[in-house]
Design a protein around this motif. Structure first.
Motif, PDB file in Angstrom:
ATOM      1  N   SER A  97       0.825  -1.205   0.000  1.00  8.56           N
ATOM      2  CA  SER A  97       0.000   0.000   0.000  1.00  8.56           C
ATOM      3  C   SER A  97       0.858   1.253   0.000  1.00  8.56           C
ATOM      4  O   SER A  97       0.591   2.219  -0.727  1.00  8.56           O
ATOM      5  N   ILE A  98       1.913   1.245   0.794  1.00 12.17           N
ATOM      6  CA  ILE A  98       2.813   2.407   0.868  1.00 12.17           C
ATOM      7  C   ILE A  98       3.572   2.580  -0.446  1.00 12.17           C
ATOM      8  O   ILE A  98       3.615   3.681  -1.020  1.00 12.17           O
ATOM      9  N   GLU A  99       4.168   1.513  -0.930  1.00 12.23           N
ATOM     10  CA  GLU A  99       5.016   1.619  -2.125  1.00 12.23           C
ATOM     11  C   GLU A  99       4.215   2.024  -3.362  1.00 12.23           C
ATOM     12  O   GLU A  99       4.765   2.669  -4.264  1.00 12.23           O
ATOM     13  N   SER A 100       2.945   1.685  -3.390  1.00 14.82           N
ATOM     14  CA  SER A 100       2.122   2.062  -4.542  1.00 14.82           C
ATOM     15  C   SER A 100       1.906   3.570  -4.626  1.00 14.82           C
ATOM     16  O   SER A 100       1.525   4.093  -5.676  1.00 14.82           O
ATOM     17  N   LYS A 101       2.151   4.263  -3.530  1.00 18.07           N
ATOM     18  CA  LYS A 101       1.926   5.713  -3.474  1.00 18.07           C
ATOM     19  C   LYS A 101       3.210   6.527  -3.553  1.00 18.07           C
ATOM     20  O   LYS A 101       3.171   7.753  -3.506  1.00 18.07           O
ATOM     21  N   LEU A 102       4.359   5.874  -3.687  1.00 17.18           N
ATOM     22  CA  LEU A 102       5.636   6.579  -3.694  1.00 17.18           C
ATOM     23  C   LEU A 102       6.039   6.997  -5.099  1.00 17.18           C
ATOM     24  O   LEU A 102       5.882   6.237  -6.054  1.00 17.18           O
ATOM     25  N   ASN A 103       6.567   8.206  -5.209  1.00 12.48           N
ATOM     26  CA  ASN A 103       7.082   8.654  -6.501  1.00 12.48           C
ATOM     27  C   ASN A 103       8.563   8.299  -6.616  1.00 12.48           C
ATOM     28  O   ASN A 103       9.211   7.965  -5.613  1.00 12.48           O
ATOM     29  N   PRO A 104       9.143   8.359  -7.806  1.00  9.38           N
ATOM     30  CA  PRO A 104      10.523   7.900  -8.015  1.00  9.38           C
ATOM     31  C   PRO A 104      11.571   8.689  -7.230  1.00  9.38           C
ATOM     32  O   PRO A 104      12.698   8.199  -7.058  1.00  9.38           O
ATOM     33  N   ASP A 105      11.232   9.902  -6.753  1.00  5.94           N
ATOM     34  CA  ASP A 105      12.207  10.692  -6.003  1.00  5.94           C
ATOM     35  C   ASP A 105      12.425  10.182  -4.588  1.00  5.94           C
ATOM     36  O   ASP A 105      13.429  10.533  -3.947  1.00  5.94           O
ATOM     37  N   ILE A 106      11.513   9.384  -4.078  1.00  3.12           N
ATOM     38  CA  ILE A 106      11.555   9.015  -2.668  1.00  3.12           C
ATOM     39  C   ILE A 106      12.716   8.069  -2.376  1.00  3.12           C
ATOM     40  O   ILE A 106      12.849   7.011  -2.980  1.00  3.12           O
ATOM     41  N   GLN A 107      13.559   8.462  -1.425  1.00  3.31           N
ATOM     42  CA  GLN A 107      14.675   7.628  -0.972  1.00  3.31           C
ATOM     43  C   GLN A 107      14.605   7.346   0.525  1.00  3.31           C
ATOM     44  O   GLN A 107      15.353   6.502   1.038  1.00  3.31           O
ATOM     45  N   VAL A 108      13.719   8.038   1.228  1.00  3.67           N
ATOM     46  CA  VAL A 108      13.587   7.883   2.678  1.00  3.67           C
ATOM     47  C   VAL A 108      12.117   7.712   3.022  1.00  3.67           C
ATOM     48  O   VAL A 108      11.269   8.463   2.536  1.00  3.67           O
TER      49      VAL A 108
END
Length: 366
Positions: A97-108
């Motif tokens: 659920s979390i990863e489906s909402k992350l954009n490619p910039d997210i590293q943290v």
């Protein structure tokens, strides 16, 4: 995908060979590299529990304090009766659920809650970053899986390793969480004169594993205004300059007498420090409640492998280089599956290079 080979920095080499290296006699500044972090607010995703008013309030406070883009604030639903330790199956649903909402910039990834903090024998921060490690749970006292990120020079963990570094901001106290966030933000403004304390205690099982990584007493890092103290002591108390504090004890006495500087980190090698239930006397949240900005501990019985805890010399080498708290702590743990990391991830007290620093004295000499 790029992979970096393990490389010990010059500061680490000096510390390892302190008893024989002339570079270790006084000021270690020439051995400290400067490689400041590239992580910024846009790289941070803040995950909160929509069913928990404390989680909502603290996450909003953090986004405002760090100017994190609103689209990086992500709410999920965790029922009020969510256990401290959840099943791998339940965790996988949360992770997807979390990863489906992350954009490619997210590293943290910053998770803002106190429960859950464990997934089986894994910590939730390691499971979120590396995936659930079922093999470790077959024998929690067994050898762990080596982290490719351990002591890596990488400044882009997601690009280089496919890793999004994760950390937990506990929510038991709204006031304590907000103070933790404030200290992280404040750490970026100036370098305070401080001391790193490395304690050799009488608890051999918990102290001996990391003592090989402690520096020679009374050295300094003048360029970072840092004194290094390695003491044969069960605790320190009434010190006003604590920047680093590493020890081995079941629990740490007199933390409430200390003044931790903004961005300070501290931890104790023991079993179950990462079990952050309020009734656990070993819990690592005692460090952050006392004023530290970050800490680390295990959520299941690890046995006393140093590789399952922070390596002080590796942590210092990256933090003093200008990297963030989350990068430095993650790089300091060789086998991280069981370890929980808490704190304010972007704290970076040494990110600004000091030019022509004034000499420092050593008022703590004993």
């Amino acid at each position: 995908m790029t992979r970096f080979r393990f490389k010990i920095t010059s500061l680490v080499v000096c510390i390892i060979f302190a008893f024989m290296a002339p570079c270790y006699a006084a000021d270690l500044s020439p051995t400290v590299t400067y490689r400041p972090s590239q992580l910024t607010a846009k790289h941070v995703a803040v995950i909160f529990n929509q069913q928990d008013a404390k989680s909502v309030e603290i996450s909003q406070y953090y986004v405002a304090a760090r100017n994190i883009p609103q689209q990086n604030l992500i709410g999920i639903d965790l029922p009020a009766d969510t256990h401290n330790n959840i099943s791998p199956e339940r965790f996988e649903q949360i992770k997807q659920s979390i990863e489906s909402k992350l954009n490619p910039d997210i590293q943290v990834i910053v998770m803002v809650w106190s429960a859950p903090f464990a997934v089986g024998c894994n910590s939730i921060t390691s499971a979120m970053t590396l995936g659930y490690d079922a093999k470790q749970c077959e024998n929690t006292c067994g050898v762990g899986k080596q982290s490719a990120y351990f002591n890596s020079p990488s400044l882009q963990p997601y690009r280089d390793f496919g890793m999004r570094l994760s950390i937990l901001i506990p929510t038991d106290s709204v006031a304590s969480a907000k103070a933790l966030i404030d200290r992280g933000v404040l750490s970026s403004f100036s370098v305070n004169e401080g001391t790193a304390y490395f304690l050799k205690t009488k608890d051999d099982a918990r102290s001996k594993p990391r003592e090989r990584f402690f520096p020679k007493d009374l050295s300094t890092v003048q360029s970072r205004k840092l004194h290094l103290r390695t003491l044969n002591s069960e605790f320190i108390m009434h010190r006003r300059d604590v920047m680093f504090y590493f020890t081995g004890q079941v629990s740490v006495a007199h933390l409430n007498t200390l003044n931790f500087l903004p961005g300070a980190v501290g931890d104790h090698l023991t079993s179950f420090g990462g079990d952050i239930k309020p009734d656990n006397p070993s819990r690592i949240t005692q460090w952050t409640d006392a004023g530290a900005t970050g800490s680390f501990g295990t959520v299941s019985e690890p046995c006393n492998y140093w590789q399952k805890f922070s390596n002080p010399q590796v942590l210092l080498s990256h933090y003093l280089a200008g990297e963030t708290l989350i990068e430095s702590y993650w790089k300091s743990v060789a086998w991280p599956a069981q370890g929980l990391l808490i704190g304010e991830p972007l704290a970076a007290p040494y990110q600004k290079l000091m030019l022509n620093p004034e000499p420092i004295s050593n008022p703590n000499a004993e």
